[in-house]
Design an enzyme around this catalytic site. Structure first.
Site, PDB file in Angstrom:
ATOM      1  N   ARG A   1      41.629  41.211  46.484  1.00 13.48           N
ATOM      2  CA  ARG A   1      40.602  40.569  47.297  1.00 13.48           C
ATOM      3  C   ARG A   1      40.214  41.529  48.414  1.00 13.48           C
ATOM      4  O   ARG A   1      41.085  42.222  48.953  1.00 13.48           O
ATOM      5  CB  ARG A   1      41.148  39.291  47.940  1.00 13.48           C
ATOM      6  CG  ARG A   1      41.016  38.052  47.060  1.00 13.48           C
ATOM      7  CD  ARG A   1      39.563  37.554  47.023  1.00 13.48           C
ATOM      8  NE  ARG A   1      39.373  36.399  46.175  1.00 13.48           N
ATOM      9  CZ  ARG A   1      39.055  36.413  44.880  1.00 13.48           C
ATOM     10  NH1 ARG A   1      38.915  37.553  44.241  1.00 13.48           N
ATOM     11  NH2 ARG A   1      38.850  35.293  44.219  1.00 13.48           N
TER      12      ARG A   1
ATOM     13  N   GLU B   1      31.780  41.921  50.944  1.00 12.21           N
ATOM     14  CA  GLU B   1      31.039  41.696  49.683  1.00 12.21           C
ATOM     15  C   GLU B   1      29.917  40.709  49.924  1.00 12.21           C
ATOM     16  O   GLU B   1      30.128  39.732  50.640  1.00 12.21           O
ATOM     17  CB  GLU B   1      31.993  41.101  48.630  1.00 12.21           C
ATOM     18  CG  GLU B   1      32.638  42.152  47.789  1.00 12.21           C
ATOM     19  CD  GLU B   1      33.566  41.589  46.711  1.00 12.21           C
ATOM     20  OE1 GLU B   1      33.126  40.695  45.968  1.00 12.21           O
ATOM     21  OE2 GLU B   1      34.700  42.053  46.631  1.00 12.21           O
TER      22      GLU B   1
ATOM     23  N   HIS C   1      33.314  44.435  41.774  1.00  9.79           N
ATOM     24  CA  HIS C   1      34.088  43.211  41.490  1.00  9.79           C
ATOM     25  C   HIS C   1      33.962  42.792  40.019  1.00  9.79           C
ATOM     26  O   HIS C   1      33.604  41.654  39.707  1.00  9.79           O
ATOM     27  CB  HIS C   1      33.641  42.067  42.417  1.00  9.79           C
ATOM     28  CG  HIS C   1      34.712  41.039  42.638  1.00  9.79           C
ATOM     29  ND1 HIS C   1      34.842  40.319  43.796  1.00  9.79           N
ATOM     30  CD2 HIS C   1      35.713  40.601  41.822  1.00  9.79           C
ATOM     31  CE1 HIS C   1      35.874  39.483  43.685  1.00  9.79           C
ATOM     32  NE2 HIS C   1      36.415  39.629  42.496  1.00  9.79           N
TER      33      HIS C   1
HETATM   34  N1  NAD Z   1      39.073  41.816  40.694  1.00  9.90           N
HETATM   35  C1  NAD Z   1      38.834  40.670  40.093  1.00  9.90           C
HETATM   36  O1  NAD Z   1      37.808  40.470  39.474  1.00  9.90           O
HETATM   37  C2  NAD Z   1      39.878  39.585  40.151  1.00  9.90           C
HETATM   38  C3  NAD Z   1      39.950  38.671  39.091  1.00  9.90           C
HETATM   39  C4  NAD Z   1      40.932  37.689  39.129  1.00  9.90           C
HETATM   40  C5  NAD Z   1      41.798  37.613  40.225  1.00  9.90           C
HETATM   41  N2  NAD Z   1      41.688  38.503  41.251  1.00  9.90           N
HETATM   42  C6  NAD Z   1      42.600  38.442  42.409  1.00  9.90           C
HETATM   43  O2  NAD Z   1      43.853  39.001  42.076  1.00  9.90           O
HETATM   44  C7  NAD Z   1      44.850  38.493  42.945  1.00  9.90           C
HETATM   45  C8  NAD Z   1      46.100  38.132  42.181  1.00  9.90           C
HETATM   46  O3  NAD Z   1      45.827  37.109  41.231  1.00  9.90           O
HETATM   47  P1  NAD Z   1      47.014  36.460  40.362  1.00  9.90           P
HETATM   48  O4  NAD Z   1      46.369  35.605  39.342  1.00  9.90           O
HETATM   49  O5  NAD Z   1      47.959  37.508  39.938  1.00  9.90           O
HETATM   50  O6  NAD Z   1      47.710  35.540  41.486  1.00  9.90           O
HETATM   51  P2  NAD Z   1      49.191  34.957  41.473  1.00  9.90           P
HETATM   52  O7  NAD Z   1      49.158  33.786  42.391  1.00  9.90           O
HETATM   53  O8  NAD Z   1      49.680  34.769  40.071  1.00  9.90           O
HETATM   54  O9  NAD Z   1      50.077  36.128  42.120  1.00  9.90           O
HETATM   55  C9  NAD Z   1      49.961  36.542  43.452  1.00  9.90           C
HETATM   56  C10 NAD Z   1      51.363  36.944  43.928  1.00  9.90           C
HETATM   57  O10 NAD Z   1      51.239  37.601  45.188  1.00  9.90           O
HETATM   58  C11 NAD Z   1      52.398  37.269  45.950  1.00  9.90           C
HETATM   59  N3  NAD Z   1      52.123  37.570  47.357  1.00  9.90           N
HETATM   60  C12 NAD Z   1      51.527  36.800  48.299  1.00  9.90           C
HETATM   61  N4  NAD Z   1      51.428  37.483  49.456  1.00  9.90           N
HETATM   62  C13 NAD Z   1      52.006  38.689  49.250  1.00  9.90           C
HETATM   63  C14 NAD Z   1      52.213  39.826  50.065  1.00  9.90           C
HETATM   64  N5  NAD Z   1      51.807  39.855  51.336  1.00  9.90           N
HETATM   65  N6  NAD Z   1      52.835  40.907  49.527  1.00  9.90           N
HETATM   66  C15 NAD Z   1      53.248  40.905  48.244  1.00  9.90           C
HETATM   67  N7  NAD Z   1      53.076  39.843  47.414  1.00  9.90           N
HETATM   68  C16 NAD Z   1      52.448  38.761  47.919  1.00  9.90           C
HETATM   69  C17 NAD Z   1      52.618  35.811  45.644  1.00  9.90           C
HETATM   70  O11 NAD Z   1      53.965  35.420  45.939  1.00  9.90           O
HETATM   71  C18 NAD Z   1      52.300  35.745  44.145  1.00  9.90           C
HETATM   72  O12 NAD Z   1      53.464  35.880  43.345  1.00  9.90           O
HETATM   73  C19 NAD Z   1      44.182  37.317  43.683  1.00  9.90           C
HETATM   74  O13 NAD Z   1      43.788  37.765  44.962  1.00  9.90           O
HETATM   75  C20 NAD Z   1      42.958  37.044  42.859  1.00  9.90           C
HETATM   76  O14 NAD Z   1      41.932  36.459  43.639  1.00  9.90           O
HETATM   77  C21 NAD Z   1      40.760  39.496  41.224  1.00  9.90           C
END
Ligand code: NAD
Length: 316
Positions: free
Chosen positions: A244, A273, A291
């Site tokens: 993000r 963004e 993105h």
């Molecule tokens: N680029 C894109 O198009 C795109 C697409 C989908 C998701 N995303 C983003 O990817 C990210 C991850 O998604 P996900 O499905 O794996 O989520 P998820 O909830 O499965 O995993 C996120 C993990 O991050 C951990 N976390 C929280 N704060 C933290 C910190 N400060 N340091 C280390 N770990 C921490 C949490 O405990 C969790 O296990 C989200 O921000 C989501 O919005 C981006």
């Protein structure tokens, strides 16, 4: 019953929903006309990606709505708790895009490691007149195999990224405040499987040991990577943020590039963004995408099928 997929939906989802008797409308209605459109057409399900928002005012104005669905993970554009308090179902597809995002990370890491982001700009301009100089300029590429990949945030996408890294022969280390250990199953084309357990370590150790660092954390108030974190990293580290905008301090990133601490970075998401800072857009050490982490045909199909089966389960 009518479904408005305001930010689009793959054909596979339309087919599944239509065969279950729903009418799927894929018109993109402008945000300010959305409530009116939903009411006039008696829409029961509003599907969005990241563009359309579903806030309290819209929810209050549209009593016909039974479900709000987000194709993807982040629900920052939906007032989820409020919708649920009004009896609506709010659904999303957290699993569907993980592999697509993980592959984009490696597209960027390989690009940066072998200077593809430069070569693709230079070859059209100088490939015929300056071939030998370009060959020399991009001679010192790095291999990923044998290097250490540090993953911050070891949830769905972090684990999908780890699996690819393991498959490439990288040493994979990870930090996640909520996950101590995870056993990943790497599955191969012919049904063979290999399980691999990763014990998470401290954030500081990940930052200090990694040659490549990839962020997979949710949006949060504080930067996850700021000047103090850059200072802990190895010189010449390569960083990727496809999580993000706002989890990496972009000013600190540019400073770390200028000081030589960061050799290159990949950004798929931006603090500002959809108008990323021009200093980022013009920075030659950055490999950039708008993105598009989840934007593969396969992920969009999985998102659509997943939404369709949840809608059918709730309303049929
Ligand atoms: N680029 C894109 O198009 C795109 C697409 C989908 C998701 N995303 C983003 O990817 C990210 C991850 O998604 P996900 O499905 O794996 O989520 P998820 O909830 O499965 O995993 C996120 C993990 O991050 C951990 N976390 C929280 N704060 C933290 C910190 N400060 N340091 C280390 N770990 C921490 C949490 O405990 C969790 O296990 C989200 O921000 C989501 O919005 C981006």
């Amino acid at each position: 019953m009518k479904i408005l997929a305001n930010d689009g939906i793959s054909q596979s989802g339309i087919n599944a929903l239509e065969s279950a008797g729903f009418e799927v409308i894929t018109t993109n209605v402008a945000q300010e006309q959305l409530a009116d459109y939903i009411n006039k057409n008696n829409i029961a399900v509003l599907l969005v990606r990241s563009a359309t928002t579903a806030r309290k005012e819209l929810i209050d104005a549209c009593p016909s709505l039974k479900i709000i669905g987000r194709g993807g993970v982040g629900m920052d554009n939906i007032d989820v708790d409020y919708a649920k308090s009004k009896g609506l179902h709010v659904i999303n597809t957290p699993e569907a895009s993980s592999h697509a995002v993980a592959e984009l990370v490696f597209a960027h890491l390989y690009s940066l490691a072998r200077f593809l982001h430069h070569a693709n700009r230079d070859m059209p301009l100088e490939g015929d007149s300056n071939f030998k100089a370009l060959k020399k300029a991009y001679a010192k590429g790095k291999e990923l195999k044998g290097k250490t990949l540090g993953i911050l945030g070891f949830g769905r996408i972090g684990q999908a990224t780890a699996k690819i890294g393991l498959g490439l022969g990288m040493k994979v280390i990870a930090f996640d405040p909520l996950i101590e250990k995870e056993t990943l199953i790497l599955d191969f084309f012919d049904g063979q499987k290999v399980s691999f357990t990763i014990q998470t370590i401290s954030k500081e150790d990940v930052l200090k040991q990694s040659d490549f660092i990839s962020l997979h954390v949710p949006a949060q108030k504080e930067y996850v990577i700021d000047t103090a974190e850059f200072n802990l990293m190895k010189n010449g580290v390569i960083l990727a943020n496809a999580a993000r905008g706002g989890v990496v301090n972009e000013v600190a990133l540019v400073n770390a590039i200028e000081s030589g601490k960061v050799a290159g970075a990949a950004l798929d998401v931006f603090e500002n963004e959809p108008n990323p800072e021009v200093q980022l857009l013009m920075n030659p050490a950055l490999s950039l995408t708008p993105h598009t982490g989840a934007s593969t045909n396969e992920a969009q199909d999985r998102i659509a099928s997943d939404l369709a089966s949840q809608i059918i389960r709730i309303l049929k």
